[in-house]
Design an enzyme around this catalytic site. Structure first.
Site, PDB file in Angstrom:
ATOM      1  N   ARG A 213     -28.409  -7.583 -43.724  1.00  0.00           N
ATOM      2  CA  ARG A 213     -27.267  -6.864 -43.141  1.00  0.00           C
ATOM      3  C   ARG A 213     -27.798  -5.953 -42.057  1.00  0.00           C
ATOM      4  O   ARG A 213     -28.707  -5.161 -42.287  1.00  0.00           O
ATOM      5  CB  ARG A 213     -26.529  -6.026 -44.186  1.00  0.00           C
ATOM      6  CG  ARG A 213     -25.297  -5.295 -43.675  1.00  0.00           C
ATOM      7  CD  ARG A 213     -24.049  -6.173 -43.764  1.00  0.00           C
ATOM      8  NE  ARG A 213     -23.623  -6.316 -45.155  1.00  0.00           N
ATOM      9  CZ  ARG A 213     -23.782  -7.442 -45.864  1.00  0.00           C
ATOM     10  NH1 ARG A 213     -24.376  -8.491 -45.326  1.00  0.00           N
ATOM     11  NH2 ARG A 213     -23.378  -7.511 -47.112  1.00  0.00           N
TER      12      ARG A 213
ATOM     13  N   SER B   4       0.842  -1.188   0.000  1.00  0.00           N
ATOM     14  CA  SER B   4       0.000   0.000   0.000  1.00  0.00           C
ATOM     15  C   SER B   4       0.877   1.237   0.000  1.00  0.00           C
ATOM     16  O   SER B   4       1.971   1.231   0.569  1.00  0.00           O
ATOM     17  CB  SER B   4      -0.909  -0.005   1.237  1.00  0.00           C
ATOM     18  OG  SER B   4      -1.480   1.266   1.456  1.00  0.00           O
TER      19      SER B   4
END
Length: 440
Positions: free
Chosen positions: A316, A277
């Site tokens: 399409r 940390s």
């Protein structure tokens, strides 16, 4: 022709999420390379039906290689805006740079043929890498399961202590999920087909040779042969997306367990190289499992997007097709990264047996109350009520006079020994390991 930087060469978060090896396989430059590979294969296949010459195929291949090396993705992207996909300007550039007749380029194809086939190539390559990561993660889970086949620990259900099990049995559940995911993804990748249908999916431009042409194209690209063009039947996409979702879920399970078991208060596992940390020197974060969870958590939403895009209208789709491109490549990147980070976590996982023993003894035997109920019921009618009251009140079962009046210390010691109530935990480990070891 300017060459811009590859957007997937060392980005900020790829290494954190495990995708630094995978990202180049689905990058913009990889897309361009795959599109051009399909175009080269189209011309090569056209030679067989007399629509191009061997010299044409060589010229197109040379021009495609040069464009794949030099074309700036940003430039092609800008050119693609007018037509709605990058194939349209890419074909123009290929015809401009290839020393071949225009008719020998993009033979009988429509833009979607090239886009879909290129996407299948990207998926096959990135997916193969992910299969390797799944193998590594599963092998690591198998090793943990084998090493701790008989190591007792407390099982937890609904966040509470339940009954004794073994750490090996828990790891076997991880292994089973990873092997399942590997099988699902392998099947989906094997089934990835070529796409070739022409303008309206009838292969009219190359009739009467269309079916032979499409099969030859598939063989050249190393893709499965299509049954029919799948312009608006998106099973290959949805199958692959679903398999990637299954893999992400198989990652999330062990990653979540590891993160929880690495909590200070539980302390049953730790990673080989825990993270620190910036503010708290004492922290030992299970960063590989955390990163695996982070990447995997983004996957379900993308799977949902891919499934939602399956409603391709008519011949399409207007929009649904376009939405798949980045969705699927991001799915490949994130899932592969998640699996890779989990493999790192599992490969360096330390199991703290002292903590397992401590947590197993935490309730003073209350987790074995059902055994005591069975034994006590031979002596009194309200055995369940007595044992439940003792367990809820926190009294040790071997110290409650209502119980010790009927069961001896030796009998209670046997009843409260967690190693005598492991059921088939070891057998389940053996089954999972046998299945894993027997996989081809």
């Amino acid at each position: 022709m300017p060459t811009g930087p590859d957007p997937h060469r060392g980005p900020l978060f790829d290494a954190v999420l495990g995708a630094d090896e995978l990202a180049p396989l689905v990058s913009d430059r990889a897309w361009i390379g795959a599109l051009l590979e399909v175009e080269s294969a189209l011309t090569a296949s056209a030679v067989g039906i007399g629509r191009a010459t061997a010299a044409d195929a060589a010229a197109v291949a040379d021009a495609a290689a040069a464009l794949a090396r030099d074309l700036d993705p940003a430039e092609l992207g800008a050119l693609a805006a007018a037509g709605g996909n990058p194939v349209i300007p890419l074909v123009e550039l290929l015809r401009e740079h290839a020393d071949a007749p225009a008719a020998a380029v993009h033979v009988g194809a429509t833009s979607q043929d090239v886009m879909d086939s290129a996407l299948m190539l990207l998926a096959r390559r990135a997916g193969a890498r992910t299969l390797g990561y799944l193998d590594a993660a599963a092998d690591a889970a198998a090793a943990v399961s084998r090493d701790h086949r008989a190591t007792p620990m407390i099982a937890r259900t609904l966040g509470q202590q339940a009954l004794p099990t073994t750490f090996g049995a828990l790891a076997a559940s991880w292994l089973t999920g990873l092997d399942d995911a590997r099988d699902e993804l392998g099947r989906a990748l094997t089934a990835l087909p070529v796409q070739y249908g022409g303008a309206a999916g009838t292969l009219a431009a190359v009739a009467p040779h269309g079916l032979v042409f499409a099969d030859d194209l598939a063989d050249r690209l190393g893709l499965a042969r299509q049954r029919v063009p799948w312009h608006t039947v998106r099973t290959p996409i949805t199958r692959l997306a679903s398999a990637l979702g299954v893999a992400a879920g198989a990652v999330s399970k062990p990653a979540s367990d590891i993160v929880l078991m690495a909590m200070t208060e539980i302390g049953e596992v730790s990673e080989d190289t825990p993270g620190g940390s910036s503010a708290m020197p004492h922290k030992r974060n299970p960063v590989a499992a955390i990163a695996a969870r982070a990447a995997a958590r983004r996957v379900p939403g993308l799977v949902a997007t891919a499934l939602a895009c399956a409603d391709h209208e008519f011949g399409r789709a207007a929009g649904a097709w376009h939405a798949e491109w980045e969705t699927l490549t991001e799915l490949l990147r994130l899932t592969g990264g998640a699996v890779r980070r989990l493999a790192v976590s599992l490969d360096g996982l330390h199991v703290h047996v002292d903590a397992l023993d401590r947590n197993l003894a935490l309730t003073g035997g209350a987790v074995l109350a059902e055994k005591v109920v069975t034994a006590l019921s031979r002596h009194v009618d309200d055995a369940r009520a007595i044992v439940t009251d003792a367990a809820v009140s926190g009294v040790r079962l071997d110290e409650d006079p209502r119980i010790t009046a009927h069961l001896s210390a030796g009998e209670l010691a046997g009843l409260l020994d967690p190693t005598r109530y492991l059921g088939h935990a070891a057998d389940l480990v053996d089954r999972a390991l046998a299945r894993h070891g027997g996989r081809a």
